[in-house]
Design an enzyme around this catalytic site. Structure first.
Site, mmCIF file in Angstrom:
data_model
loop_
_atom_site.group_PDB
_atom_site.id
_atom_site.type_symbol
_atom_site.label_atom_id
_atom_site.label_comp_id
_atom_site.label_asym_id
_atom_site.label_seq_id
_atom_site.Cartn_x
_atom_site.Cartn_y
_atom_site.Cartn_z
ATOM 1 N N GLU A 84 0.855 -1.200 0.000
ATOM 2 C CA GLU A 84 0.000 0.000 0.000
ATOM 3 C C GLU A 84 0.887 1.245 0.000
ATOM 4 O O GLU A 84 1.747 1.409 0.871
ATOM 5 C CB GLU A 84 -0.921 -0.021 1.223
ATOM 6 C CG GLU A 84 -2.009 1.026 1.137
ATOM 7 C CD GLU A 84 -3.007 0.934 2.292
ATOM 8 O OE1 GLU A 84 -3.296 -0.196 2.746
ATOM 9 O OE2 GLU A 84 -3.465 1.992 2.735
ATOM 10 N N LYS A 279 -7.130 -1.356 11.469
ATOM 11 C CA LYS A 279 -6.479 -1.762 10.209
ATOM 12 C C LYS A 279 -5.285 -0.848 9.951
ATOM 13 O O LYS A 279 -4.227 -1.289 9.504
ATOM 14 C CB LYS A 279 -7.500 -1.685 9.071
ATOM 15 C CG LYS A 279 -7.034 -2.285 7.754
ATOM 16 C CD LYS A 279 -6.402 -1.291 6.824
ATOM 17 C CE LYS A 279 -6.045 -1.906 5.493
ATOM 18 N NZ LYS A 279 -5.313 -1.018 4.606
ATOM 19 N N ASP A 295 4.809 -14.377 11.491
ATOM 20 C CA ASP A 295 3.518 -14.865 11.011
ATOM 21 C C ASP A 295 2.449 -13.762 11.160
ATOM 22 O O ASP A 295 1.926 -13.543 12.254
ATOM 23 C CB ASP A 295 3.161 -16.109 11.845
ATOM 24 C CG ASP A 295 1.857 -16.756 11.426
ATOM 25 O OD1 ASP A 295 1.053 -16.119 10.736
ATOM 26 O OD2 ASP A 295 1.640 -17.911 11.816
ATOM 27 N N HIS A 392 -2.647 10.229 0.151
ATOM 28 C CA HIS A 392 -2.757 8.880 -0.396
ATOM 29 C C HIS A 392 -2.703 8.912 -1.917
ATOM 30 O O HIS A 392 -1.969 8.154 -2.543
ATOM 31 C CB HIS A 392 -4.067 8.271 0.097
ATOM 32 C CG HIS A 392 -4.232 6.844 -0.287
ATOM 33 N ND1 HIS A 392 -3.577 5.827 0.376
ATOM 34 C CD2 HIS A 392 -4.944 6.258 -1.276
ATOM 35 C CE1 HIS A 392 -3.890 4.679 -0.190
ATOM 36 N NE2 HIS A 392 -4.727 4.912 -1.192
HETATM 37 C C1 MEV Z 1 -5.767 2.689 5.069
HETATM 38 O O1 MEV Z 1 -5.005 1.573 4.710
HETATM 39 C C2 MEV Z 1 -5.773 2.851 6.573
HETATM 40 C C3 MEV Z 1 -6.674 3.957 7.107
HETATM 41 O O2 MEV Z 1 -8.004 3.765 6.621
HETATM 42 C C4 MEV Z 1 -6.631 3.885 8.602
HETATM 43 C C5 MEV Z 1 -7.616 4.789 9.297
HETATM 44 O O3 MEV Z 1 -8.659 5.127 8.724
HETATM 45 O O4 MEV Z 1 -7.320 5.137 10.464
HETATM 46 C C6 MEV Z 1 -6.230 5.292 6.607
#
Ligand code: MEV
Length: 442
Positions: A84, A279, A295, A392
């Site tokens: 990513e 995430k 792992d 991003h």
């Molecule tokens: C993207 O990979 C991760 C985010 O969505 C985490 C978040 O929203 O805190 C940017």
């Protein structure tokens, strides 16, 4: 697709040819092309082939580093493997930001791991409990050939108990073992010990003075638990609010701190947001876990079970504002190793550990935790200031350009052009079209 037998016995080339033959005549058939990704060095390739069954080729992921991680006063450049585009950038920004504000404080809370022998048994509960107490030392003694090396290194079995689960599931019992596995993740060690424990348990039972009907236990399975809440790390950063500085669009430090805390609090009460928030943390943690040959599935499964402790899935990180100080912290279960498994076999895992100065497992837990917190800080900081897409999409621009077939010159021009504009797929396509048509006119 046809079925096939004896596939695993075929040579690697034969496997690829068989697969390609299933798509004969299709223009999209690029399967034979996957040989391009074989390592030029046959021995090196063999090592990868042997990691898993039916390997056809190698699957590349970017291997990068995030510098400037100051953790407990020590500076690290952290290797990260992730596809990513914005993750390494966010971790690096987070690291630099906190480098100038005292860095990350990190501590390992404990390193205990658990394994279970799951079995069915019927009889008088007191009799089983008495039998277990009697044979426990004998079983531990019988495990010595498996445990002595780990013991010499300072680890081994730290607890061995009988657990009655018959109220929830008829006749269901566990032998629960707790382990210290030093610098190893310890999965193979734990599973071997559990299987031997089950064998010893059953043979002691057969020889015991239990009644004939109580001398039999049915072992259902022996396996370590990837839920390791007692193998966890805590990482934190803090600074006076005024030292947070000024943020994009002229947002002052106090407003930032308030908005940041609100975002973390939202992830504490709202499951939909919490999953995305966590995430973001795991974006950083997994990248380090992968780079060091650990792992990541175990890490992921455990992190999310831990986030649901207490019945509601929540943010793994928390934010506090006290006496004009901004605190941000993360507690995460992380069962990592720096010896054994892929850590020694994968050449890039070995290099990753070298880049980190060959840390102990505990030090690696602290590093991965700090990257998780930095990543979370970077993501939430963008979310509550500029929005996530600005950074991003800037980083994703190169991927879009590659997808649209741009050459290097066009890529450079596009990066210049978008330095002060919003990146979108259609805006990039439009730019390339205009570049191509002006080239034709020239
Ligand atoms: C993207 O990979 C991760 C985010 O969505 C985490 C978040 O929203 O805190 C940017």
């Amino acid at each position: 697709m046809k079925t096939v037998s004896g596939f695993s016995k075929m040579s690697k080339s034969a496997k690829i040819e068989w697969l390609a033959s299933q798509f004969e005549g299709k223009t999209t058939n690029g399967i034979l092309d996957i040989k391009r990704f074989w390592n030029g060095d046959e021995n090196e390739q063999k090592r990868f082939d042997e990691f898993a069954e039916n390997t056809l080729t190698n699957y590349y992921l970017p291997f990068g580093v995030a510098p400037n991680f100051l953790i407990n006063g020590k500076n690290y450049t952290v290797p990260m493997v992730i596809e990513e585009s914005s993750v390494v950038a966010a971790a690096s920004l987070g690291a630099k930001f906190w480098l100038e504000r005292g860095g990350f404080k990190s501590k390992v809370l404990s390193t205990r791991k658990v394994g279970q022998v799951h079995f069915l048994w019927q009889g008088e509960k007191r009799n089983l409990a008495r039998f277990f107490e009697k044979v426990r030392p004998t079983i531990i003694e019988a495990l010595t050939p498996l445990t002595e090396n780990m013991k010499k290194r300072g680890g081994g079995i730290s607890a061995f108990t009988l657990v009655d689960r018959t109220e929830e599931l008829e006749n269901y019992w566990q032998l629960k073992m707790e382990f210290e596995t030093c610098d190893a993740m310890g999965a193979n060690f734990i599973n071997s010990v559990l299987e031997e424990t089950a064998r010893q348990f059953q043979s002691e039972m057969a020889l015991s003075d239990l009644s004939e009907s109580e001398k039999f236990s049915e072992i259902i399975m022996c396996i370590l638990s990837n839920f390791t809440p007692d193998c966890s790390v805590e990482v934190s950063v803090e600074c006076p609010i005024e030292d947070l500085g000024e943020f994009s669009g002229g947002m002052d430090a106090r407003t930032f701190a308030r908005r940041f805390k609100a975002a973390v609090d939202i992830a504490t009460i709202d499951k939909s947001r919490a999953v995305t928030h966590n995430k973001g943390i795991m974006n950083g943690v997994d990248a380090v876990v992968l780079a060091t040959g650990n792992d990541f599935r175990a890490t992921e499964a455990c992190a999310h079970a831990f986030a649901s402790e207490g019945g509601q899935y929540k943010s793994l990180s928390s934010c506090k504002i006290t006496n004009d100080t901004f605190h941000f912290s993360l507690r995460l279960p992380l069962a990592l190793g720096t010896v054994g498994g892929l850590t020694n076999l994968h050449p890039l895992a070995k290099i990753s550990l070298e880049i980190l100065n060959n840390p102990s497992a505990e030090e690696l837990m602290q590093i991965a935790g700090a990257v998780g917190l930095a990543q979370n800080f970077g993501a939430v900081r963008s979310l509550v200031t500029t929005g996530i897409q600005k950074g991003h999409m800037k980083l994703h621009l190169l991927n879009i350009l590659t997808q649209l077939g741009a050459d290097n010159k066009q890529k450079e021009e596009a990066q210049d052009y978008f330095s002060d504009k919003v990146v979108s797929y259609s805006a990039v396509r439009q730019l390339l079209q205009s570049q191509n048509s002006s080239m034709l006119q020239d």
